[in-house]
Design an enzyme around this catalytic site. Structure first.
Site, PDB file in Angstrom:
ATOM      1  N   LYS A 128     -52.239 -69.347  83.348  1.00 22.56           N
ATOM      2  CA  LYS A 128     -53.156 -70.491  83.220  1.00 22.56           C
ATOM      3  C   LYS A 128     -52.490 -71.696  83.858  1.00 22.56           C
ATOM      4  CE  LYS A 128     -57.179 -71.499  81.334  1.00 22.56           C
ATOM      5  NZ  LYS A 128     -58.313 -70.612  81.002  1.00 22.56           N
ATOM      6  N   ASP A 168     -61.830 -73.557  84.935  1.00 22.91           N
ATOM      7  CA  ASP A 168     -61.883 -73.734  83.475  1.00 22.91           C
ATOM      8  C   ASP A 168     -62.481 -75.139  83.304  1.00 22.91           C
ATOM      9  OD1 ASP A 168     -60.749 -72.351  80.844  1.00 22.91           O
ATOM     10  OD2 ASP A 168     -60.326 -74.476  80.613  1.00 22.91           O
TER      11      ASP A 168
HETATM   12  P1  NDP Z   1     -66.918 -77.273  81.790  1.00 25.00           P
HETATM   13  O1  NDP Z   1     -65.977 -78.294  82.303  1.00 25.00           O
HETATM   14  O2  NDP Z   1     -67.943 -76.706  82.677  1.00 25.00           O
HETATM   15  O3  NDP Z   1     -67.674 -77.829  80.489  1.00 25.00           O
HETATM   16  C1  NDP Z   1     -66.970 -78.280  79.391  1.00 25.00           C
HETATM   17  C2  NDP Z   1     -67.945 -78.830  78.376  1.00 25.00           C
HETATM   18  O4  NDP Z   1     -67.263 -79.096  77.157  1.00 25.00           O
HETATM   19  C3  NDP Z   1     -68.562 -80.146  78.804  1.00 25.00           C
HETATM   20  O5  NDP Z   1     -69.822 -80.267  78.202  1.00 25.00           O
HETATM   21  C4  NDP Z   1     -67.582 -81.167  78.251  1.00 25.00           C
HETATM   22  O6  NDP Z   1     -68.123 -82.448  78.085  1.00 25.00           O
HETATM   23  C5  NDP Z   1     -67.257 -80.517  76.916  1.00 25.00           C
HETATM   24  N1  NDP Z   1     -65.900 -80.880  76.476  1.00 25.00           N
HETATM   25  C6  NDP Z   1     -64.739 -80.655  77.129  1.00 25.00           C
HETATM   26  N2  NDP Z   1     -63.705 -81.141  76.442  1.00 25.00           N
HETATM   27  C7  NDP Z   1     -64.222 -81.681  75.338  1.00 25.00           C
HETATM   28  C8  NDP Z   1     -63.655 -82.340  74.230  1.00 25.00           C
HETATM   29  N3  NDP Z   1     -62.316 -82.529  74.130  1.00 25.00           N
HETATM   30  N4  NDP Z   1     -64.493 -82.760  73.259  1.00 25.00           N
HETATM   31  C9  NDP Z   1     -65.841 -82.580  73.359  1.00 25.00           C
HETATM   32  N5  NDP Z   1     -66.434 -81.964  74.392  1.00 25.00           N
HETATM   33  C10 NDP Z   1     -65.644 -81.524  75.360  1.00 25.00           C
HETATM   34  O7  NDP Z   1     -65.994 -76.118  81.180  1.00 25.00           O
HETATM   35  P2  NDP Z   1     -66.374 -74.611  80.831  1.00 25.00           P
HETATM   36  O8  NDP Z   1     -67.785 -74.523  80.369  1.00 25.00           O
HETATM   37  O9  NDP Z   1     -65.915 -73.776  81.943  1.00 25.00           O
HETATM   38  O10 NDP Z   1     -65.387 -74.336  79.622  1.00 25.00           O
HETATM   39  C11 NDP Z   1     -65.779 -74.508  78.250  1.00 25.00           C
HETATM   40  C12 NDP Z   1     -64.846 -73.690  77.364  1.00 25.00           C
HETATM   41  O11 NDP Z   1     -64.967 -72.296  77.724  1.00 25.00           O
HETATM   42  C13 NDP Z   1     -63.363 -73.997  77.481  1.00 25.00           C
HETATM   43  O12 NDP Z   1     -62.752 -73.782  76.224  1.00 25.00           O
HETATM   44  C14 NDP Z   1     -62.863 -72.950  78.462  1.00 25.00           C
HETATM   45  O13 NDP Z   1     -61.480 -72.709  78.315  1.00 25.00           O
HETATM   46  C15 NDP Z   1     -63.697 -71.762  78.018  1.00 25.00           C
HETATM   47  N6  NDP Z   1     -63.847 -70.673  78.976  1.00 25.00           N
HETATM   48  C16 NDP Z   1     -64.328 -70.898  80.232  1.00 25.00           C
HETATM   49  C17 NDP Z   1     -64.499 -69.842  81.094  1.00 25.00           C
HETATM   50  C18 NDP Z   1     -65.101 -70.007  82.443  1.00 25.00           C
HETATM   51  O14 NDP Z   1     -65.273 -69.000  83.137  1.00 25.00           O
HETATM   52  N7  NDP Z   1     -65.458 -71.203  82.876  1.00 25.00           N
HETATM   53  C19 NDP Z   1     -64.117 -68.483  80.725  1.00 25.00           C
HETATM   54  C20 NDP Z   1     -63.697 -68.332  79.355  1.00 25.00           C
HETATM   55  C21 NDP Z   1     -63.556 -69.413  78.538  1.00 25.00           C
HETATM   56  P3  NDP Z   1     -68.000 -83.559  79.248  1.00 25.00           P
HETATM   57  O15 NDP Z   1     -68.853 -83.071  80.381  1.00 25.00           O
HETATM   58  O16 NDP Z   1     -68.501 -84.821  78.637  1.00 25.00           O
HETATM   59  O17 NDP Z   1     -66.557 -83.627  79.627  1.00 25.00           O
HETATM   60  O1  2IT Z   2     -60.471 -68.779  79.991  1.00 25.85           O
HETATM   61  C1  2IT Z   2     -60.842 -68.023  80.905  1.00 25.85           C
HETATM   62  O2  2IT Z   2     -60.902 -66.799  80.752  1.00 25.85           O
HETATM   63  C2  2IT Z   2     -61.243 -68.623  82.180  1.00 25.85           C
HETATM   64  N1  2IT Z   2     -61.245 -69.844  82.288  1.00 25.85           N
HETATM   65  C3  2IT Z   2     -61.607 -67.749  83.334  1.00 25.85           C
HETATM   66  C4  2IT Z   2     -60.375 -67.272  84.041  1.00 25.85           C
HETATM   67  C5  2IT Z   2     -60.615 -66.531  85.334  1.00 25.85           C
HETATM   68  O3  2IT Z   2     -59.595 -66.213  85.961  1.00 25.85           O
HETATM   69  O4  2IT Z   2     -61.748 -66.269  85.711  1.00 25.85           O
END
Ligand code: NDP
Ligand code: 2IT
Length: 453
Positions: A128, A168
């Site tokens: 990561k 992420d």
């Molecule tokens: P994005 O940046 O696309 O979206 C994040 C969302 O969460 C936004 O709505 C953001 O609000 C909100 N957010 C982020 N930090 C905070 C905080 N500290 N407090 C309140 N709201 C918050 O990220 P993802 O959707 O990709 O990721 C969301 C979660 O999913 C994370 O935990 C990530 O690690 C996990 N994840 C993501 C994967 C992926 O493929 N993308 C895979 C597996 C897990 P704002 O826009 O206002 O910042």
């Molecule tokens: O938390 C996660 O699994 C991710 N942000 C996706 C990682 C990836 O390599 O696609």
């Protein structure tokens, strides 16, 4: 020393050796406590000091990123990549750009990634990275300059067979584009060094959808085990980014009603669920314009609650059957868990990484809630990243249907692995324990096979 003492000793050691990293401690505690039964049955893991080894990253890279804003002012951020474990494949995991990023956060994410990636059944190790750079309010040019400078250092540590980053929080298609462009310019090679790439230049269909769709497929498996499905269920989702958007879409397609979305500024209530028009506005506002969810609430005259969490407003408005935390770590605490259970909760599918605190998880389990832990429920994203790597290696592109089919099968397998190990080690239905053990044995056995490193 018995297995329980061994686990407690390693946890104490990890805490002492990694001070001021509470999220990393939390992730280690969550996993290690569930491994006691397998350590009791298989003394080889203790003999080979697997827990000491698996909690220590293979390599940690920390670097300076200097970039210039649109007014010519210079800024300095910290970049990092934690290459945690390569026992079963090249390091694989996302990059997070968020002001809260520090080594402890990236280490908790990298540690989780080891087991998650193992559960997918694909050959990917755990890693990561990210930066404390805050993308909020930055222009496109500022984002590009930051990504270029970040890659000026990162390029020497990554590669299609070494370490393959992805997105992420704060890193989506736009950032992956700038990072890939910079990498290609520096090394003069077109290779599958990042995933989440654009469709025209090596990306996979369904990668943007994969985490949210995958979490919903996993949720369906959990519900099926109780003879339930999503029809008519009221589903509270937090976040409105990549994971939340596509969880909301799939839940709706499968008959559920999405009652909340949120962002870092507050939460929105959706009395009639989400329709195409609202979904498109959320996508446009968050994924394209990188703006505020509140603007969507205003546009559709939906109730907006500044500074509130999704859970609080969901329970205020009636029953909540399912929670899909899809924003960030520790966003469901014990208090939220109690509120949700009181509101009629039957299942939690974690879209975000480590969104529930340890006491919230315990409360869910003690109350018989179906609990889908992050490293299983949100593994669809990295799974399709793995499929993107396969397609890049073969230099071809699968159809949407092919990738979606494979994703569904992988999520089903992950569910079954968790259920199987939970049963085998005496806690049927405990998907947290089952998934941790399922991921662990594959990595631990591979480490033993490969000698002493
Ligand atoms: P994005 O940046 O696309 O979206 C994040 C969302 O969460 C936004 O709505 C953001 O609000 C909100 N957010 C982020 N930090 C905070 C905080 N500290 N407090 C309140 N709201 C918050 O990220 P993802 O959707 O990709 O990721 C969301 C979660 O999913 C994370 O935990 C990530 O690690 C996990 N994840 C993501 C994967 C992926 O493929 N993308 C895979 C597996 C897990 P704002 O826009 O206002 O910042
Ligand atoms: O938390 C996660 O699994 C991710 N942000 C996706 C990682 C990836 O390599 O696609």
């Amino acid at each position: 020393m018995n297995a329980k003492e061994y686990v407690e000793n390693v946890i104490e050691h990890v805490k002492a050796k990694n001070p001021s990293q509470p999220e990393f401690h939390q992730a280690v505690e969550e996993v290690l406590h569930t491994l006691v039964p397998v350590l009791e049955k298989e003394p080889k893991y203790m003999k080979h000091k697997i827990l000491e080894r698996i909690t220590e990253p293979e390599r940690q890279i920390i670097f300076r990123v200097t970039w210039e804003d649109d007014n010519g002012e210079l800024h300095v951020n910290r970049g990092m990549r934690i290459e945690f474990n390569s026992a079963i494949g090249p390091y694989k995991g996302g990059l997070r750009f968020h002001p809260t990023v520090n080594i402890g956060i990236i280490k908790f994410l990298g540690f989780e990634q080891i087991f998650k990636n193992a559960l997918t059944g694909l050959p990917m190790g755990g890693g990561k990275g990210g930066s404390d750079f805050d993308p909020h309010g930055k222009s496109d040019a500022e984002i590009r300059r930051f990504c270029e400078n970040f890659m000026m250092e990162l390029y020497r540590h990554i590669g299609a067979d070494t370490d393959v980053p992805a997105g992420d929080i704060g890193v989506g298609g736009r950032e992956i584009g700038y990072l890939f462009g910079a990498y290609k310019k520096i090394v003069d090679r077109f290779e599958g060094v990042l995933t989440g790439k654009g469709l025209n230049w090596g990306g996979s269909l369904i990668r943007p959808e994969a985490t949210g769709y995958g979490a919903t497929y996993y949720l369906m498996e959990m519900l099926k085990s109780k003879g339930e499905d999503l029809k008519g269920k009221r589903v509270a989702i937090s976040g409105s980014g990549n994971v939340a958007q596509f969880a909301a879409e799939k839940v709706t397609q499968l008959g559920g009603k999405v009652i909340t979305l949120s962002d870092s500024r507050g939460a929105m209530y959706l009395p009639d669920g989400i329709n195409d028009e609202i979904w498109n506005a959320v996508y446009e506002t968050k994924a394209i314009k990188h703006g505020k969810l509140e603007e969507v609430a205003e546009k559709f005259d939906l109730p907006w609650y500044s500074g509130k969490k999704a859970w609080e407003i969901a329970v205020k408005e009636g029953e909540v059957h399912i929670a899909m935390p899809s924003a960030t770590q520790n966003e469901i605490d014990l208090n939220d868990a109690k509120m949700l259970v009181n509101a009629g909760l039957i299942a939690v599918a974690e879209g975000a990484n480590m969104p529930s605190t340890l006491d919230a998880i315990k409360y869910f389990m003690d109350n018989g809630i179906l609990f889908g832990p992050a490293k299983a429920a949100n593994a669809g994203g990295v799974a399709v990243s793995g499929l993107e790597m396969s397609q890049n290696s073969m230099r071809l592109q699968w159809t949407r249907e092919e990738v979606d089919q494979k994703l569904q099968q992988i999520m089903k397998n992950i569910y079954e692995t968790g259920a199987k190990y939970a049963e085998k080690y005496g806690k049927p239905g405990d998907l947290l324990m089952g998934s941790n053990i399922g991921g662990f044995v594959k990595v631990a056995d591979s480490m033993i096979d490969q000698g002493i490193y």
